[in-house]
Scaffold this active site. Structure first.
Site, short mmCIF file in Angstrom:
data_model
loop_
_atom_site.label_atom_id
_atom_site.label_comp_id
_atom_site.label_asym_id
_atom_site.label_seq_id
_atom_site.Cartn_x
_atom_site.Cartn_y
_atom_site.Cartn_z
N CYS A 192 0.84 -0.88 0.15
CA CYS A 192 0.34 -0.11 -0.02
C CYS A 192 0.51 1.39 0.11
O CYS A 192 1.35 1.59 0.56
CB CYS A 192 -1.21 0.33 1.57
SG CYS A 192 -1.61 1.55 1.90
N CYS A 237 -0.39 3.81 1.95
CA CYS A 237 -0.52 3.99 3.83
C CYS A 237 1.38 4.29 4.28
O CYS A 237 1.98 4.83 5.28
CB CYS A 237 -0.42 2.42 4.24
SG CYS A 237 -2.18 1.96 3.04
N ASP A 238 2.05 3.50 3.27
CA ASP A 238 3.83 4.00 3.82
C ASP A 238 4.80 4.24 2.36
O ASP A 238 5.83 4.33 3.61
CB ASP A 238 4.10 2.11 3.42
CG ASP A 238 3.74 0.94 4.49
OD1 ASP A 238 2.39 1.85 5.33
OD2 ASP A 238 3.15 -0.18 3.68
#
Ligand code: NDP
Length: 347
Positions: A138, A141-142
Site C-alpha cells: 500500500c 499507507c507507506d
C-alpha cells in the site's frame, strides 16, 4: 471468551478488521447484541501493517495491530461478543439465517459481511519475511517512509502505475518491474508514468528474490529478464507489490452477487451496503475494489450497522422508507411515552 453452542442474535458480523469492528461498535451501541465471528486470524490487513499515519485521530503514528486491538476492545466494552473461529457454513435461505462455526450454531436475523481482501503476493519467502520491513502492498499507507529513497513497484496494472506515480512524491527513484513488455494499465496511466522523470521501467522482468543482506530490512532485489534469462541485483529501500487484490468472498460465491473479480456487489436493494439478499449487508474491502483504506472500511462498517438496524426496525434499510408514516407514528408515540415517563418520574 469464545462463545460456543446454540446462539441467537439480531446481527452477526463476519470479520474482525476495521469494517467488522466498527460495525460491531455501532451495532452494540444500538443494542443489537452483535456476535462477531472474527476468524482464527482476526484483525485483517492492519495486523501486518506497522506505523499507521493516515487514520484520523492519531497525531502520532499508531501500530496497525494496536489500532485494531483497540477497536476490538471498544466493541467489547459496548457488549459485542466474539467467536474466534472461521465460518464453516451459512444458510442464506433460512430465516433467521443459520451460521455454523467449529463449535457454535448461530441464528441471526441479519448479517454483516466484512471479510476483507488480501493483496496478492508473489509467493517468495523473502517477501513474507520482510513485509512491513520494506515490503509493502500500500503506497498510500507507506509511501511517506521512502523520502529520498529508491523503491521498486511490481505489477503492470493501473494500481502499479498509480502507486509508482504517487511514490515519486517521496522517493528519488521508482522502478516499475513488470513481467511482460506491455502494460495491462490504461493508456493514460502509462503515459503519465512515462512522462515522469523519476520513474524507470524494467519490462519482461520478474522478481526472483527480495534481499535484506542480513539487515532485517529490504536493501535490494534480484531481478531476472524472462526473455534473456539475465539476472541482475539492484539496491533498493522498498518493494511495493501491486499485482492485484483478492476479496475474501469464496464463502459467498453462488449465494450473493459477486463482480468478475469476486467483490460482493452492494447497493443491490434499498441501501448502500445492502447485498442481493435482503437482510445481508457487506462493508469494507470485500466490497470495495477502489479505496481499500482502513478509514473507508471503518466508515462503511458504520453504514452497514445503521443499514442493518433500519432493516431490523422497519423491515427496510432505506433511509427514505424509514421516514414513512409508521416511523412517524412510532416516533410520536415514543415522544408521548418519553414525556409521560418524565412526568411520572420524580427526577
Ligand atoms: P490488475 O489485475 O489490473 O493488474 C495486475 C497486474 O499485476 C498485471 O499487470 C499482472 O500482469 C501483474 N501480475 C499479476 N500477478 C502477478 C505475478 N504473480 N507476478 C508478477 N506480476 C503479476 O490489478 P490492479 O490492482 O492494478 O487493478 C485492479 C482494478 O482496479 C482494475 O480494474 C484497475 O483498472 C482498477 N484501478 C484503477 C485505478 C484508476 O483508475 N486510477 C487505480 C488502481 C486500480 P499481467 O498484465 O501480465 O497479467
Amino acid at each position: 471468551m469464545n462463545l460456543t453452542g446454540s446462539l441467537k442474535t439480531k446481527v452477526v458480523i463476519i470479520g474482525g478488521g476495521p469494517a467488522g469492528l466498527t460495525a460491531a461498535i455501532y451495532a452494540a451501541r444500538a443494542l443489537l447484541e452483535p456476535i462477531v465471528i472474527e476468524g482464527y486470524f482476526a484483525g485483517g490487513q492492519l495486523t501486518i501493517t506497522t506505523d499507521v499515519e493516515n487514520y484520523p485521530g492519531f497525531a502520532q503514528p499508531v501500530q496497525g495491530p494496536k489500532l485494531v486491538s483497540d477497536m476490538r476492545e471498544q466493541a467489547l466494552r459496548y457488549g459485542a461478543r466474539f467467536i474466534t473461529q472461521d465460518v464453516d457454513s451459512i444458510d442464506f435461505s433460512s430465516r433467521p439465517f443459520l451460521l455454523k462455526t467449529e463449535s457454535s450454531t448461530i441464528e441471526a436475523q441479519s448479517l454483516i459481511i466484512a471479510t476483507g481482501a488480501k493483496a496478492k503476493m508473489l509467493g517468495l519467502d523473502s517477501e513474507t519475511r520482510l513485509i512491513g520491513r520494506g515490503v509493502s502492498t500500500c503506497a498510500t499507507c507507506d509511501g511517506f517512509f521512502y523520502k529520498n529513497k529508491k523503491v521498486i513497484v511490481v505489477g503492470g496494472g493501473d494500481a502499479a502505475l498509480e502507486e509508482a506515480s504517487f511514490l515519486t512524491r517521496f522517493a528519488d527513484q521508482v522502478t516499475i518491474v513488470h513481467r511482460r513488455d506491455t502494460f495491462r494499465a490504461s493508456k493514460i496511466m502509462v503515459s503519465r508514468a512515462q512522462a515522469n522523470a523519476k520513474i524507470k521501467f524494467a519490462m519482461d522482468t520478474v522478481v526472483e528474490e527480495i534481499l535484506d543482506r542480513g539487515q532485517g530490512v529490504v536493501s535490494g532485489i534480484m531481478l531476472k529478464n524472462v526473455k534473456t534469462g539475465v539476472q541482475e541485483e539492484r539496491d533498493c529501500d522498498g518493494v511495493f507489490i501491486a499485482i492485484g487484490h483478492e476479496p475474501n468472498s469464496k464463502l459467498f460465491d453462488g449465494k450473493l452477487d459477486l463482480d468478475p473479480q469476486g467483490y460482493i456487489m452492494t447497493s443491490a436493494m434499498d441501501a448502500k451496503t445492502s447485498t442481493a439478499v435482503e437482510g445481508v449487508f457487506a462493508c469494507g474491502d470485500v466490497q470495495d475494489p477502489i479505496y481499500r483504506q482502513a478509514v473507508t472500511a471503518a466508515a462503511s462498517g458504520c453504514m452497514a450497522a445503521i443499514d442493518a438496524q433500519h432493516y431490523l426496525e422497519y423491515g427496510s434499510a432505506s433511509s427514505s422508507s424509514k421516514r414513512g408514516p409508521a416511523t412517524e407514528s412510532k416516533s410520536l408515540l415514543g415522544s408521548i411515552l418519553g414525556w409521560l415517563g418524565k412526568w411520572r418520574s420524580p427526577l
